[in-house]
Write a protein that holds these residues in place. Structure first.
Motif, short mmCIF file in Angstrom:
data_model
loop_
_atom_site.label_atom_id
_atom_site.label_comp_id
_atom_site.label_asym_id
_atom_site.label_seq_id
_atom_site.Cartn_x
_atom_site.Cartn_y
_atom_site.Cartn_z
N LEU A 1 0.80 -1.21 0.00
CA LEU A 1 0.00 0.00 0.00
C LEU A 1 0.85 1.27 0.00
O LEU A 1 0.32 2.36 -0.02
CB LEU A 1 -0.94 0.02 1.21
CG LEU A 1 -2.04 -1.03 1.21
CD1 LEU A 1 -2.89 -0.91 2.47
CD2 LEU A 1 -2.91 -0.94 -0.02
N ALA A 2 2.17 1.15 0.08
CA ALA A 2 3.01 2.35 0.10
C ALA A 2 3.31 2.78 -1.33
O ALA A 2 4.22 2.27 -1.96
CB ALA A 2 4.31 2.06 0.84
N PHE A 3 2.51 3.69 -1.87
CA PHE A 3 2.69 4.13 -3.24
C PHE A 3 3.89 5.06 -3.33
O PHE A 3 4.40 5.58 -2.34
CB PHE A 3 1.43 4.83 -3.74
CG PHE A 3 0.29 3.89 -3.97
CD1 PHE A 3 -0.81 3.93 -3.15
CD2 PHE A 3 0.34 2.97 -5.00
CE1 PHE A 3 -1.87 3.06 -3.35
CE2 PHE A 3 -0.72 2.11 -5.21
CZ PHE A 3 -1.82 2.14 -4.38
N GLN A 4 4.31 5.28 -4.57
CA GLN A 4 5.58 5.95 -4.80
C GLN A 4 5.60 7.40 -4.33
O GLN A 4 6.67 7.99 -4.18
CB GLN A 4 5.90 5.92 -6.29
CG GLN A 4 4.84 6.61 -7.15
CD GLN A 4 5.04 6.30 -8.62
OE1 GLN A 4 5.78 5.41 -8.97
NE2 GLN A 4 4.36 7.04 -9.46
N ASP A 5 4.44 8.02 -4.07
CA ASP A 5 4.48 9.41 -3.64
C ASP A 5 4.63 9.55 -2.13
O ASP A 5 4.76 10.65 -1.63
CB ASP A 5 3.26 10.18 -4.14
CG ASP A 5 1.95 9.50 -3.77
OD1 ASP A 5 1.98 8.31 -3.41
OD2 ASP A 5 0.90 10.15 -3.84
N HIS A 7 6.99 8.43 1.21
CA HIS A 7 8.30 7.88 1.55
C HIS A 7 8.48 7.91 3.06
O HIS A 7 8.15 8.90 3.73
CB HIS A 7 9.42 8.68 0.88
CG HIS A 7 9.29 8.78 -0.61
ND1 HIS A 7 9.69 7.76 -1.45
CD2 HIS A 7 8.77 9.73 -1.40
CE1 HIS A 7 9.44 8.12 -2.71
NE2 HIS A 7 8.88 9.30 -2.70
N ARG A 8 9.03 6.83 3.60
CA ARG A 8 9.31 6.76 5.03
C ARG A 8 10.51 7.64 5.37
O ARG A 8 11.50 7.67 4.65
CB ARG A 8 9.59 5.32 5.45
CG ARG A 8 8.35 4.48 5.57
CD ARG A 8 8.68 3.05 5.93
NE ARG A 8 9.43 2.92 7.17
CZ ARG A 8 9.46 1.81 7.90
NH1 ARG A 8 8.77 0.75 7.51
NH2 ARG A 8 10.18 1.75 9.01
N TYR A 119 5.80 9.44 7.40
CA TYR A 119 5.77 9.30 5.94
C TYR A 119 5.65 10.70 5.35
O TYR A 119 4.93 11.56 5.88
CB TYR A 119 4.59 8.43 5.49
CG TYR A 119 4.73 6.97 5.84
CD1 TYR A 119 5.26 6.05 4.93
CD2 TYR A 119 4.34 6.50 7.09
CE1 TYR A 119 5.38 4.71 5.26
CE2 TYR A 119 4.47 5.16 7.43
CZ TYR A 119 4.99 4.27 6.51
OH TYR A 119 5.13 2.95 6.84
N PHE A 120 6.31 10.90 4.22
CA PHE A 120 6.40 12.23 3.60
C PHE A 120 5.96 12.15 2.15
O PHE A 120 6.33 11.23 1.42
CB PHE A 120 7.84 12.74 3.68
CG PHE A 120 8.07 14.06 2.99
CD1 PHE A 120 7.45 15.21 3.45
CD2 PHE A 120 8.92 14.15 1.90
CE1 PHE A 120 7.67 16.43 2.83
CE2 PHE A 120 9.14 15.37 1.27
CZ PHE A 120 8.51 16.51 1.73
#
Length: 391
Positions: A1-5, A7-8, A119-120
């Motif tokens: 579920l962590a899409f490319q937009d 970031h951790r 997340y950013f």
């Protein structure tokens, strides 16, 4: 579920105990089968219940848990107050969500297995706190260590292990991951063609008959990504260029900076003001959170009754629990007499990762919205083909 937009940032920025955090506890909705049946009757012109919409109190009475069960969940949440900060709660419009406002330290006491990280999203500059383990919301209760005796009262926990689902292609345009390029033999539809073929003639209405206080002469555009705004200045120039009567967006709720011209939002407002000339148009700009959006609308006095949205996302990427929560919100929306019109998808359903099964575009696949696409008929040979980019 962590899409490319998203970031951790855990290697650069830590989630401290005093950081503020908020989340939603979705309570088990009641009487969904009864409400689904009533939705069908209210929408059926041949039914004696046609058009007999429910008010917010009636919806609350039918869909919410008994007060004592709601109180037991609230009591558990607030009993964790004090060590790091307070735990404050509020109930949603229909008492089917508990909004929780606290700090990271207290959230970790509420959810013993919760390990938050930052997340950013570079495009918008947003930072959010979520679990270091991302998963489908439906599995949250066991994972987060929520008491078993409360599981029967709770549908899901939102905004703890799930990221906002607005994926983007690498070129920055709104889109669906993995969807293949497509081509179309449609002829280009110009603005003048659109106005000529589809515009409703409102000139027969005297200005005095258009009561600005009547929601029946209002409609609204839904923009589910505030990072894609429209420019009121550009809209005015568009209307002047094509001879469309000046019709600015009358009210803007949510996020729209108005300082730049986003492609998706601009197309939406240009199209609706071209076709619905004389209708007062509102704009709602909120993140991809249908329950929150629907509650905002149903809480807004005089809000329009008809809503148009072009955005859709594959059900697989949306997530089962998110689809279920959104469908319940659309059900309530329709029962109260609102209509949500949404694009069915630019090129039909996508394929799932196994390349065999179709993956429907949501919310166009919802049974409680009006899903719209289009088809062209060749008058010479009678062939029919779907419009591409029709949403």
């Amino acid at each position: 579920l962590a899409f490319q937009d998203w970031h951790r940032l855990d290697s650069e920025e830590k989630a401290l105990n005093n950081h503020e955090i908020s989340f939603k506890v979705a309570l088990k909705p009641q009487n969904l089968d009864t409400l689904d049946n009533l939705f069908g009757q209210i929408s059926n012109i041949h039914s004696p219940f046609y058009g007999r919409f429910l008010d917010n109190d009636q919806i609350t009475e039918m869909i919410s848990l008994p007060d004592d069960k709601i109180a037991s969940v609230v009591e558990y949440l607030t009993s964790r107050s004090g060590q790091h900060c307070e735990v404050n709660t509020s109930l949603s419009l229909h008492k089917d969500y508990i909004y929780v406002y606290t700090c990271v330290g207290q959230a970790k006491l509420i959810f013993p297995n919760f390990n938050p990280v930052v997340y950013f999203r570079a495009e918008t500059g947003h930072k959010i706190l979520r679990s270091d383990q991302l998963m489908d919301i439906s599995r949250n209760l066991n994972f987060l260590g929520f008491p078993a005796e409360l599981h029967d009262h709770i549908e899901a926990i939102h905004e703890i292990t799930d990221l906002p689902l607005i994926p983007r292609h690498v070129d920055g345009t709104l889109g669906i991951p993995g969807q293949q390029p497509f081509s179309s033999d449609d002829q280009e539809l110009t603005v003048n063609d659109m106005i000529k073929e589809f515009a409703i003639d409102y000139s027969v209405l005297e200005e005095s008959t258009l009561n600005a206080d009547d929601p029946q002469v209002r409609a609204a555009v839904i923009e589910l990504d505030p990072a894609m705004p429209f420019s009121p200045k550009e809209l005015k120039e568009f209307q002047a260029k094509y001879g469309i009567p000046n019709n600015p967006i009358r009210k803007i709720l949510g996020g729209n900076s108005g300082m730049e011209d986003g492609l998706e939002a601009s197309l939406d407002v240009e199209t609706i003001t071209s076709i619905a000339q004389g209708v007062h148009i509102w704009d709602f700009g909120y993140d991809y959170d249908y329950p929150h959006l629907i509650e905002i609308i149903m809480s807004t006095p005089g809000a329009p009754r008809v809503y148009s949205s072009s955005f859709g996302l594959q059900e697989t990427f949306t997530g089962e629990a998110t689809v279920k929560a959104a469908n319940t919100s659309f059900l309530k929306f329709g029962l109260a007499g609102y209509t949500y019109i949404v694009g069915s998808g630019d090129s039909g359903p996508a394929l799932k990762s196994n390349c065999k099964d179709f993956d429907a575009i949501f919310p166009g696949s919802s049974p409680y919205v009006l899903s719209v696409g289009g088809a062209a008929v060749d008058k010479q040979n009678g062939s029919i083909h779907a419009w591409m980019q029709s949403s």
